[in-house]
Structure formats: C-alpha cells, structure tokens
Design a protein around this motif. Sequence first.
Motif, mmCIF file in Angstrom:
data_model
loop_
_atom_site.group_PDB
_atom_site.id
_atom_site.type_symbol
_atom_site.label_atom_id
_atom_site.label_comp_id
_atom_site.label_asym_id
_atom_site.label_seq_id
_atom_site.Cartn_x
_atom_site.Cartn_y
_atom_site.Cartn_z
ATOM 1 N N SER A 176 68.895 112.499 62.751
ATOM 2 C CA SER A 176 69.562 112.860 61.501
ATOM 3 C C SER A 176 68.610 112.736 60.314
ATOM 4 O O SER A 176 67.664 111.943 60.324
ATOM 5 C CB SER A 176 70.797 111.979 61.282
ATOM 6 N N GLU A 230 69.859 112.785 69.398
ATOM 7 C CA GLU A 230 70.230 113.009 68.000
ATOM 8 C C GLU A 230 69.180 112.509 67.010
ATOM 9 O O GLU A 230 68.638 111.397 67.168
ATOM 10 C CB GLU A 230 71.565 112.317 67.715
ATOM 11 N N CYS A 249 65.999 121.845 62.137
ATOM 12 C CA CYS A 249 65.690 120.803 63.098
ATOM 13 C C CYS A 249 65.090 121.476 64.325
ATOM 14 O O CYS A 249 65.446 122.622 64.662
ATOM 15 C CB CYS A 249 66.974 120.055 63.474
ATOM 16 N N TRP A 262 62.140 117.555 61.701
ATOM 17 C CA TRP A 262 62.872 118.136 60.594
ATOM 18 C C TRP A 262 61.877 118.874 59.700
ATOM 19 O O TRP A 262 60.852 118.318 59.291
ATOM 20 C CB TRP A 262 63.584 117.073 59.757
ATOM 21 N N GLN A 284 72.948 116.550 60.365
ATOM 22 C CA GLN A 284 72.960 116.120 61.761
ATOM 23 C C GLN A 284 72.248 117.128 62.646
ATOM 24 O O GLN A 284 72.320 118.339 62.415
ATOM 25 C CB GLN A 284 74.411 115.964 62.257
ATOM 26 N N CYS A 285 71.568 116.636 63.662
ATOM 27 C CA CYS A 285 70.887 117.496 64.623
ATOM 28 C C CYS A 285 71.034 116.875 66.006
ATOM 29 O O CYS A 285 70.884 115.650 66.165
ATOM 30 C CB CYS A 285 69.412 117.625 64.263
ATOM 31 N N ARG A 305 68.638 112.201 56.099
ATOM 32 C CA ARG A 305 69.501 111.756 55.012
ATOM 33 C C ARG A 305 68.831 111.972 53.662
ATOM 34 O O ARG A 305 67.634 111.643 53.490
ATOM 35 C CB ARG A 305 69.885 110.286 55.171
ATOM 36 N N THR A 359 74.088 113.494 54.859
ATOM 37 C CA THR A 359 73.303 113.416 56.083
ATOM 38 C C THR A 359 73.429 114.712 56.841
ATOM 39 O O THR A 359 74.536 115.205 57.067
ATOM 40 C CB THR A 359 73.792 112.247 56.967
ATOM 41 N N GLN A 361 72.928 122.099 64.743
ATOM 42 C CA GLN A 361 72.836 121.446 63.431
ATOM 43 C C GLN A 361 74.171 121.566 62.716
ATOM 44 O O GLN A 361 74.836 122.592 62.801
ATOM 45 C CB GLN A 361 71.774 122.128 62.556
#
Lengths: 111, 114
Positions: free
Chosen positions: B75, B73, B91, B34, B22-23, B77, B20, B6
């Motif tokens: 994400s 991936e 995540c 999430w 990220q994962c 936001r 945002t 992450q």
Amino acid sequence: RKEVEQDPGPFNVPEGATVAFNCTYSNSASQSFFWYRQDCRKEPKLLMSVYSSGNEDGRFTAQLNRASQYISLLIRDSKLSDSATYLCVSLGSSNTGKLIFGQGTTLQVKP
Amino acid sequence: NAGVTQTPKFQVLKTGQSMTLQCAQDMNHNSMYWYRQDPGMGLRLIYYSASEGTTDKGEVPNGYNVSRLNKREFSLRLESAAPSQTSVYFCASMRQGASTDTQYFGPGTRLTVL
C-alpha cells in the motif's frame, strides 16, 4: 541527463509505413532492456525484451547496441492499432528489479 | 487470476487530506513497486519492496509512505496530500531473480488533489 532518453515525438505515419524509434541509455552497467507499450490512460504492458543479438516478434524488431548504448524498435507495416506510446526501459539491477523508464515516444498511425 | 489490482480507480482529495492506495497481486511475485506518471514524463519510482518485509525509497519518495503488508499487498499512503501529488499512480509486481523478468502493472489510480 536522464538515464534513459527517447524522442517524445509524436511520430505521425500512414498505415503500412515502417517506423523506427531509438532510445539511448547512460548506465553502461544496465543489464536488460525492454520495450513497453502504453495506450492512452492505461497501464504499460510489455511489448518485447531486447537482446544483444536482436529479436523479432512478427512486425516488431528490437535491437541493442551496447557499444553505442542505444536500443531501437522497428515496426513494419504499421496498423491503426499500433497507435500508442512506446516506452524504452532498462533494468538497473536484477536484485531489486528497479526499472528505469524513458519518457516514451508517441506513435499515431493514420489511415 | 486477476494479476495486479489497485483501488480506488479514481480519487479527489482536498489539500491536507490523507489516503491510502491499495495494491494486490496474485502471481506470487516477490517484488512490488509504486510509480507515478505525470504528463510528458516517464514513470518515476516512488517506493519499492524487493521482498516481503523490506521497503526502499525510489526516485521520488517525499510525501509518501508504504507498507508491505504481506507478500500479496503493498500500500501507498499520502499523509497530507498536496496539489503536486496530482498524478496517475501505478503499482507493479515482478517475480525477481532473472534478468529477463518483466513487471506487470495494475490499471492505475487517478488522483486529483485540489
């Protein structure tokens, strides 16, 4: 009512003690159950899965009672390193993998 | 094999800013999740993606959007951050399919909204 409920504690025990945590769940359709361990400010990590027949992993024993809808975790011979928060978790649906978390039970093992 | 990663690890935002989270996972898992975790509360599911190309709301989706960019991936936001979104965000990913599957978590993002 929360779907998975735990006594938040904290449980303060001396080294070497045996401690037990219980957890109740409300959704009788829940298929699988787990205990996760979470150390302070870290991510949860799987401790063990819980099976109807009961299962043991070293000093840890987990039991599931479907009739009464509760799950237990027994820790024998507590170590200082067992100090953490223990999360009771149910799997609501294997199709989506949605896990339902209890709020956690905090264990503090003291010398 | 890094598991679930992450970024960022920490972030401070002002009310109204966007960002945002990220994962990424390298375990070839189908499902990604999430969560947010607040003091005294368990993990609460924000959004999840059962497979590439699908996303669904969890328990607390308001104020968030997600994108499953590819299998690796996922994400999260925040379009207009609010102080109530101050939390630790985790995540997770899961292979999916077996009732004994487990979720693997990333190290978390600690977000403060002023």
